[in-house]
Design a protein around this motif. Structure first.
Motif, PDB file in Angstrom:
ATOM      1  N   MET A   1     -11.867  81.298  70.656  1.00 39.18           N
ATOM      2  CA  MET A   1     -11.323  79.995  71.043  1.00 39.18           C
ATOM      3  C   MET A   1     -10.630  79.347  69.845  1.00 39.18           C
ATOM      4  N   VAL A   2      -9.416  78.878  70.055  1.00 40.63           N
ATOM      5  CA  VAL A   2      -8.630  78.309  68.970  1.00 40.63           C
ATOM      6  C   VAL A   2      -9.141  76.914  68.615  1.00 40.63           C
ATOM      7  N   LYS A   3      -9.338  76.688  67.322  1.00 44.85           N
ATOM      8  CA  LYS A   3      -9.759  75.375  66.848  1.00 44.85           C
ATOM      9  C   LYS A   3      -8.533  74.542  66.493  1.00 44.85           C
ATOM     10  N   LEU A   4      -8.565  73.271  66.888  1.00 39.88           N
ATOM     11  CA  LEU A   4      -7.506  72.354  66.480  1.00 39.88           C
ATOM     12  C   LEU A   4      -7.712  71.895  65.043  1.00 39.88           C
ATOM     13  N   PHE A   5      -8.982  71.772  64.650  1.00 34.95           N
ATOM     14  CA  PHE A   5      -9.333  71.322  63.305  1.00 34.95           C
ATOM     15  C   PHE A   5     -10.814  71.570  63.079  1.00 34.95           C
ATOM     16  N   THR A   6     -11.256  71.408  61.837  1.00 30.81           N
ATOM     17  CA  THR A   6     -12.678  71.427  61.514  1.00 30.81           C
ATOM     18  C   THR A   6     -13.068  70.069  60.943  1.00 30.81           C
ATOM     19  N   ASP A   7     -14.369  69.828  60.851  1.00 36.57           N
ATOM     20  CA  ASP A   7     -14.845  68.550  60.312  1.00 36.57           C
ATOM     21  C   ASP A   7     -14.278  68.272  58.925  1.00 36.57           C
ATOM     22  N   ALA A   8     -14.098  69.328  58.133  1.00 32.73           N
ATOM     23  CA  ALA A   8     -13.618  69.149  56.762  1.00 32.73           C
ATOM     24  C   ALA A   8     -12.247  68.480  56.711  1.00 32.73           C
ATOM     25  N   ASP A   9     -11.490  68.598  57.791  1.00 35.31           N
ATOM     26  CA  ASP A   9     -10.168  67.966  57.837  1.00 35.31           C
ATOM     27  C   ASP A   9     -10.260  66.455  58.027  1.00 35.31           C
ATOM     28  N   PHE A  10     -11.430  65.980  58.463  1.00 34.42           N
ATOM     29  CA  PHE A  10     -11.594  64.556  58.784  1.00 34.42           C
ATOM     30  C   PHE A  10     -12.921  64.050  58.220  1.00 34.42           C
ATOM     31  N   PRO A  11     -12.976  63.799  56.904  1.00 28.90           N
ATOM     32  CA  PRO A  11     -14.223  63.349  56.268  1.00 28.90           C
ATOM     33  C   PRO A  11     -14.646  61.959  56.737  1.00 28.90           C
ATOM     34  N   ALA A  12     -15.948  61.696  56.616  1.00 28.59           N
ATOM     35  CA  ALA A  12     -16.508  60.425  57.080  1.00 28.59           C
ATOM     36  C   ALA A  12     -16.365  59.301  56.061  1.00 28.59           C
ATOM     37  N   ASP A  13     -16.168  59.626  54.800  1.00 28.03           N
ATOM     38  CA  ASP A  13     -16.027  58.610  53.753  1.00 28.03           C
ATOM     39  C   ASP A  13     -14.620  58.607  53.193  1.00 28.03           C
ATOM     40  N   PRO A  14     -14.096  57.407  52.886  1.00 23.07           N
ATOM     41  CA  PRO A  14     -14.724  56.098  53.100  1.00 23.07           C
ATOM     42  C   PRO A  14     -14.705  55.692  54.571  1.00 23.07           C
ATOM     43  N   TYR A  15     -15.671  54.826  54.936  1.00 27.07           N
ATOM     44  CA  TYR A  15     -15.763  54.303  56.290  1.00 27.07           C
ATOM     45  C   TYR A  15     -14.437  53.626  56.659  1.00 27.07           C
ATOM     46  N   PRO A  16     -13.962  53.785  57.902  1.00 23.06           N
ATOM     47  CA  PRO A  16     -14.607  54.386  59.072  1.00 23.06           C
ATOM     48  C   PRO A  16     -14.390  55.882  59.220  1.00 23.06           C
ATOM     49  N   GLY A  17     -13.875  56.531  58.190  1.00 24.10           N
ATOM     50  CA  GLY A  17     -13.623  57.958  58.258  1.00 24.10           C
ATOM     51  C   GLY A  17     -12.252  58.260  58.835  1.00 24.10           C
ATOM     52  N   ALA A  18     -11.822  59.495  58.618  1.00 21.36           N
ATOM     53  CA  ALA A  18     -10.540  59.939  59.164  1.00 21.36           C
ATOM     54  C   ALA A  18     -10.741  60.428  60.588  1.00 21.36           C
ATOM     55  N   ARG A  19      -9.681  60.316  61.385  1.00 27.41           N
ATOM     56  CA  ARG A  19      -9.790  60.762  62.774  1.00 27.41           C
ATOM     57  C   ARG A  19      -8.452  61.302  63.256  1.00 27.41           C
ATOM     58  N   PRO A  20      -8.491  62.274  64.189  1.00 28.25           N
ATOM     59  CA  PRO A  20      -7.241  62.811  64.732  1.00 28.25           C
ATOM     60  C   PRO A  20      -6.516  61.744  65.556  1.00 28.25           C
ATOM     61  N   GLY A  21      -5.229  61.865  65.644  1.00 23.74           N
ATOM     62  CA  GLY A  21      -4.460  60.948  66.477  1.00 23.74           C
ATOM     63  C   GLY A  21      -4.209  61.520  67.849  1.00 23.74           C
ATOM     64  N   HIS A  22      -5.177  62.292  68.348  1.00 21.11           N
ATOM     65  CA  HIS A  22      -5.023  62.930  69.657  1.00 21.11           C
ATOM     66  C   HIS A  22      -6.403  63.185  70.254  1.00 21.11           C
TER      67      HIS A  22
END
Length: 215
Positions: A1-22
């Motif tokens: 199954m193809v991954k769009l991303f992994t957690d490492a691409d969107f770290p939680a710090d600094p708050y509120p953390g990074a997030r995908p735009g989709h």
């Protein structure tokens, strides 16, 4: 199954953390396309995620620390007349300032919406300190539209309950999360707002979980 991303691409710090735009489905520390979502996901309870719960790394933290299970369906949404703003108090564990929700007439922001199972909703309820730090409400006049054009008419959200989670007012105005980074937000000086100003009704999370479990 193809991954769009992994957690490492969107770290939680600094708050509120990074997030995908989709939109994405989160499991096994990665994001996958929405067509991998479990059957019937649209019948789950829609929960507005305007702070760290939209961050994939935070979702894994919920799995590792609070027992979150199953694929998490997260949809990208356009939200009108509300905003994620900085709260009046800091987080005890790391001194960062969290987000809270406030009415914002005429403002349009992009946020995430979880389609949560009863078990996932119970985890969110525990994490957000429902009835203490935050309070679970149903938005009575939501203007929340998914990328596919679906307008949601039953959305719940966590809003400030305690003073430390009500919006901070600086010179009488809210400070939007979109307008100020965490480093500067943590140093803000102001007072708690008296209210979040949203049109909403209080939700008993236990009842909501039981009702969803019967569906």
């Amino acid at each position: 199954m193809v991954k769009l991303f992994t957690d490492a691409d969107f770290p939680a710090d600094p708050y509120p953390g990074a997030r995908p735009g989709h939109s994405f489905v989160h499991f096994d520390g990665a994001g996958h396309s929405l067509d991998t979502a479990p059957e019937g996901w649209r019948e789950r309870q829609a929960v507005l995620a305007y702070g760290s719960n939209a961050c994939p790394s935070k979702i894994t933290w919920l799995r590792e620390n609070m027992g979150l299970t199953g694929p998490v369906v997260v949809c990208h949404a356009r939200c009108t007349d509300l905003a994620a703003v900085w709260a009046s108090g800091l987080r005890f564990r790391d001194g960062q300032r969290p987000a809270t929700l406030a009415a914002a007439p005429g403002v349009v922001e992009e946020h995430a919406v979880w389609f949560a199972t009863p078990e996932q909703l119970a985890v969110l309820d525990h994490c957000e300190g429902n009835g203490r730090r935050y309070r679970l409400v149903r938005l009575t006049a939501p203007a929340i539209t998914l990328d596919d054009g679906t307008v949601l008419d039953d959305v719940v959200a966590y809003v400030g309950a305690a003073d430390i989670r009500l919006p901070i007012l600086v010179d009488g105005r809210h400070i939007r999360v979109a307008d100020l980074e965490q480093r500067r937000a943590a140093a803000l000086q102001g007072i708690p707002a008296e209210t979040h100003g949203l049109d909403c009704t209080l939700v008993d999370a236990g009842t909501l979980v039981r009702e969803a479990s019967r569906d």
